[in-house]
Design a protein around this motif. Sequence first.
Motif, PDB file in Angstrom:
ATOM      1  N   GLY A   1       6.676  13.993   4.806  1.00 31.94           N
ATOM      2  CA  GLY A   1       7.429  14.957   5.880  1.00 31.94           C
ATOM      3  C   GLY A   1       6.996  14.234   7.408  1.00 31.94           C
ATOM      4  O   GLY A   1       6.917  15.065   8.746  1.00 31.94           O
ATOM      5  N   CYS A   2       7.429  12.774   7.586  1.00 35.10           N
ATOM      6  CA  CYS A   2       6.946  11.921   8.754  1.00 35.10           C
ATOM      7  C   CYS A   2       7.906  10.895   9.558  1.00 35.10           C
ATOM      8  O   CYS A   2       8.371  10.631   7.869  1.00 35.10           O
ATOM      9  CB  CYS A   2       5.812  11.972   8.899  1.00 35.10           C
ATOM     10  N   GLU A   3       7.918  10.182  10.117  1.00 40.94           N
ATOM     11  CA  GLU A   3       9.033   9.186  10.448  1.00 40.94           C
ATOM     12  C   GLU A   3       7.852   7.855   9.823  1.00 40.94           C
ATOM     13  O   GLU A   3       6.476   7.713  10.028  1.00 40.94           O
ATOM     14  CB  GLU A   3       9.249   8.867  11.753  1.00 40.94           C
ATOM     15  N   VAL A   4       8.944   7.265   8.984  1.00 44.06           N
ATOM     16  CA  VAL A   4       8.165   5.605   8.515  1.00 44.06           C
ATOM     17  C   VAL A   4       8.548   4.625   9.388  1.00 44.06           C
ATOM     18  O   VAL A   4      10.250   3.857   9.471  1.00 44.06           O
ATOM     19  CB  VAL A   4       8.596   5.441   7.623  1.00 44.06           C
ATOM     20  N   ARG A   5       7.493   3.924  10.674  1.00 51.79           N
ATOM     21  CA  ARG A   5       8.758   2.922  11.684  1.00 51.79           C
ATOM     22  C   ARG A   5       7.731   1.809  11.422  1.00 51.79           C
ATOM     23  O   ARG A   5       7.021   1.335  11.472  1.00 51.79           O
ATOM     24  CB  ARG A   5       7.995   3.562  12.578  1.00 51.79           C
ATOM     25  N   GLU A   6       8.996   0.762  10.847  1.00 52.29           N
ATOM     26  CA  GLU A   6       8.203  -0.687  10.200  1.00 52.29           C
ATOM     27  C   GLU A   6       8.169  -1.234  12.073  1.00 52.29           C
ATOM     28  O   GLU A   6       9.629  -1.478  13.154  1.00 52.29           O
ATOM     29  CB  GLU A   6       9.511  -0.877   9.115  1.00 52.29           C
ATOM     30  N   VAL A   7       7.491  -2.272  11.719  1.00 52.17           N
ATOM     31  CA  VAL A   7       7.547  -3.538  13.293  1.00 52.17           C
ATOM     32  C   VAL A   7       7.589  -4.830  12.803  1.00 52.17           C
ATOM     33  O   VAL A   7       6.979  -5.183  11.585  1.00 52.17           O
ATOM     34  CB  VAL A   7       6.195  -3.189  13.715  1.00 52.17           C
TER      35      VAL A   7
ATOM     36  N   HIS B   1       1.083  -0.952  -0.249  1.00 53.00           N
ATOM     37  CA  HIS B   1       0.068   0.321  -0.316  1.00 53.00           C
ATOM     38  C   HIS B   1       0.790   1.333  -0.246  1.00 53.00           C
ATOM     39  O   HIS B   1       0.502   2.543  -0.976  1.00 53.00           O
ATOM     40  CB  HIS B   1      -0.515  -0.006   0.874  1.00 53.00           C
ATOM     41  N   LEU B   2       2.113   1.036   0.964  1.00 50.00           N
ATOM     42  CA  LEU B   2       2.685   1.977   0.782  1.00 50.00           C
ATOM     43  C   LEU B   2       3.526   2.624  -0.561  1.00 50.00           C
ATOM     44  O   LEU B   2       3.135   3.506  -1.060  1.00 50.00           O
ATOM     45  CB  LEU B   2       4.073   1.863   1.590  1.00 50.00           C
ATOM     46  N   ARG B   3       3.717   1.402  -1.538  1.00 49.42           N
ATOM     47  CA  ARG B   3       4.899   2.200  -2.641  1.00 49.42           C
ATOM     48  C   ARG B   3       3.531   2.434  -3.907  1.00 49.42           C
ATOM     49  O   ARG B   3       3.664   3.609  -4.280  1.00 49.42           O
ATOM     50  CB  ARG B   3       5.168   0.484  -3.007  1.00 49.42           C
ATOM     51  N   ALA B   4       1.985   2.334  -3.352  1.00 52.86           N
ATOM     52  CA  ALA B   4       1.098   2.542  -4.332  1.00 52.86           C
ATOM     53  C   ALA B   4       1.043   4.581  -3.832  1.00 52.86           C
ATOM     54  O   ALA B   4       0.753   4.257  -5.157  1.00 52.86           O
ATOM     55  CB  ALA B   4      -0.166   1.759  -4.119  1.00 52.86           C
ATOM     56  N   LEU B   5       1.049   4.377  -2.655  1.00 50.79           N
ATOM     57  CA  LEU B   5       0.816   5.424  -2.393  1.00 50.79           C
ATOM     58  C   LEU B   5       1.681   6.603  -2.942  1.00 50.79           C
ATOM     59  O   LEU B   5       1.355   7.935  -3.839  1.00 50.79           O
ATOM     60  CB  LEU B   5       0.581   6.201  -0.902  1.00 50.79           C
ATOM     61  N   VAL B   6       3.230   6.227  -2.577  1.00 49.57           N
ATOM     62  CA  VAL B   6       4.007   6.773  -3.595  1.00 49.57           C
ATOM     63  C   VAL B   6       4.315   7.613  -4.852  1.00 49.57           C
ATOM     64  O   VAL B   6       4.407   8.327  -5.459  1.00 49.57           O
ATOM     65  CB  VAL B   6       5.162   6.316  -3.066  1.00 49.57           C
ATOM     66  N   GLU B   7       4.085   6.210  -5.618  1.00 51.19           N
ATOM     67  CA  GLU B   7       4.271   6.152  -6.852  1.00 51.19           C
ATOM     68  C   GLU B   7       3.114   6.749  -7.490  1.00 51.19           C
ATOM     69  O   GLU B   7       2.979   7.433  -8.700  1.00 51.19           O
ATOM     70  CB  GLU B   7       4.269   4.781  -7.890  1.00 51.19           C
ATOM     71  N   SER B   8       1.623   7.096  -6.977  1.00 54.59           N
ATOM     72  CA  SER B   8       0.658   7.262  -7.342  1.00 54.59           C
ATOM     73  C   SER B   8       0.797   9.660  -7.883  1.00 54.59           C
ATOM     74  O   SER B   8       0.111   9.843  -7.990  1.00 54.59           O
ATOM     75  CB  SER B   8      -0.641   7.501  -6.439  1.00 54.59           C
ATOM     76  N   GLY B   9       1.598   9.544  -6.577  1.00 52.25           N
ATOM     77  CA  GLY B   9       1.840  10.898  -5.875  1.00 52.25           C
ATOM     78  C   GLY B   9       0.813  12.094  -5.835  1.00 52.25           C
ATOM     79  O   GLY B   9       0.725  13.059  -5.780  1.00 52.25           O
TER      80      GLY B   9
ATOM     81  N   ALA C   1      11.508   7.352   0.388  1.00 53.61           N
ATOM     82  CA  ALA C   1      10.905   7.985  -0.398  1.00 53.61           C
ATOM     83  C   ALA C   1       9.583   8.789   0.016  1.00 53.61           C
ATOM     84  O   ALA C   1       9.344   9.354  -0.084  1.00 53.61           O
ATOM     85  CB  ALA C   1      10.662   7.085  -1.530  1.00 53.61           C
ATOM     86  N   ALA C   2       9.382   7.745   1.323  1.00 51.87           N
ATOM     87  CA  ALA C   2       8.301   7.899   1.736  1.00 51.87           C
ATOM     88  C   ALA C   2       8.266   9.366   2.562  1.00 51.87           C
ATOM     89  O   ALA C   2       7.304  10.400   3.206  1.00 51.87           O
ATOM     90  CB  ALA C   2       7.213   6.952   2.173  1.00 51.87           C
ATOM     91  N   GLU C   3       9.068   9.269   3.716  1.00 51.16           N
ATOM     92  CA  GLU C   3       9.764  10.461   5.010  1.00 51.16           C
ATOM     93  C   GLU C   3       9.730  11.137   3.717  1.00 51.16           C
ATOM     94  O   GLU C   3       9.302  13.021   4.531  1.00 51.16           O
ATOM     95  CB  GLU C   3      10.731   9.976   5.574  1.00 51.16           C
TER      96      GLU C   3
END
Length: 453
Positions: free
Chosen positions: A278-284, A241-249, A272-274
């Motif tokens: 403009g926020c932290e991407v935290r992977e769990v 989902h995150l890749r789809a968001l970033v690539e969608s612009g 790229a997402a950060e």
Amino acid sequence: MSAVVDHDAVPGGERVALVTGAQARLLAYAHEDAIAQSRFEREVRALAAALPTARYAINLCEDRYRFLVAFCAAALRGQTTLLPSSRAPAVIADALAQHADSYCLGDIALDPSPPQYWRLPETLAQAEGAPPTIAHDALVAIGFTSGSTGQPKPNPKTWRAFRASTAQNLAALADLLAPNRVTPLVATVPPQHMYGMEMSVLLPLLGPIAVHAARPFFPSDVAQALADAPAPPLLVTTPVHLRALVESGIALPPLAGIVSATAPLAQDLALAAETRYGCEVREVFGSTETCVIARRRTAHELAWTPLPGVRVSPQPDGTAVYAPHLPEAVVLADLMEVGADGRFVLRGRSADLLEIAGKRASLGDLTRKLLAIDGVEDGVVFQLDAGEGAVRRIAALAVAPTLDEAGILQALRASIDPVFLPRPLRIVEALPRNETGKLPRDRLLQLLQGNAG
């Protein structure tokens, strides 16, 4: 606002709250609806009284708020919620067959309708009464592994364990949450998945979190759900989902942070997402067996930091995980390199390691090399079953509209040893990813054989 209480301070037989916080605090919201904890509790009481008598319930609710109400109503009624690895009819039927005295409940008409299907009313009734409580050691859920490496396996979860793991998750996310007020949360993952259960069900029940009722899928839907938030929200999502968001612009409103899990998050995608949002991407990091056990800021670090009280110990066949919410150590197939400070780096999975003709490789690395080929949009390398004493062949599926099998194999020859070339390799229209982006092994085998069903 207080979080969960110390799980060790409550005797197992004592009844504890199903939801914590002030009665007036925001617990859930949608585009034009704000739901206070007091209303939620009234709806839980009324639904609990109306549910069928049974031992197990499979919660198929699409609306996340109704999932919360149904989950708590079932627990209040003394029922255990089953969380199958998929909502496919065959998987649901199998779960019902393996658990006598069970039924399905949901909030929409389903076609085909599952056996023993009980549908929530259009308008949820409300009932006054004492705050809902259950036994501390009540068995409230059974989660099933995704089936990506074989048959799904059941993992029982008590309310004691959920309270303890939620306390850890709140600590792990504390610096992303708004101080002294409720933080809105939007999740793209289904609540039936253990990651979705932890982040979008247990957090709003036991912490200062208010969850959006929807499960947005497309980038525009995610943007709209985030815009519904009364304050900068936390986005709980997956790498797909995150890749789809970033690539969608697409533009997003200000965010408190982004949380990702269910599959490895590429460092370039995290960065790229950060940069974009403009926020932290935290992977769990976690599993159905263990729940979340570690965290990292993937854009800037490789090593994982265990959550409070969690310890990992390498074993010959994987890694043992010790945690306050686990009654005993759980051995995962993941291979970890553990530093002196307890932080660890993933080195693959024991089942992913290959040895052919005295040479070694890993399925994860082979998949990364497949995905690195220009024109390959998605792909996976996996090992086929073999008879006793036979060498297990390697196969691959690739989404590559502009390429053919011969071209992909030729490109792979430049980066991998010939003994690890996947044969067969099949080009397909799409990989059979489930709701969280994982690839169940049985679906891969079906697709490899030319059966998309």
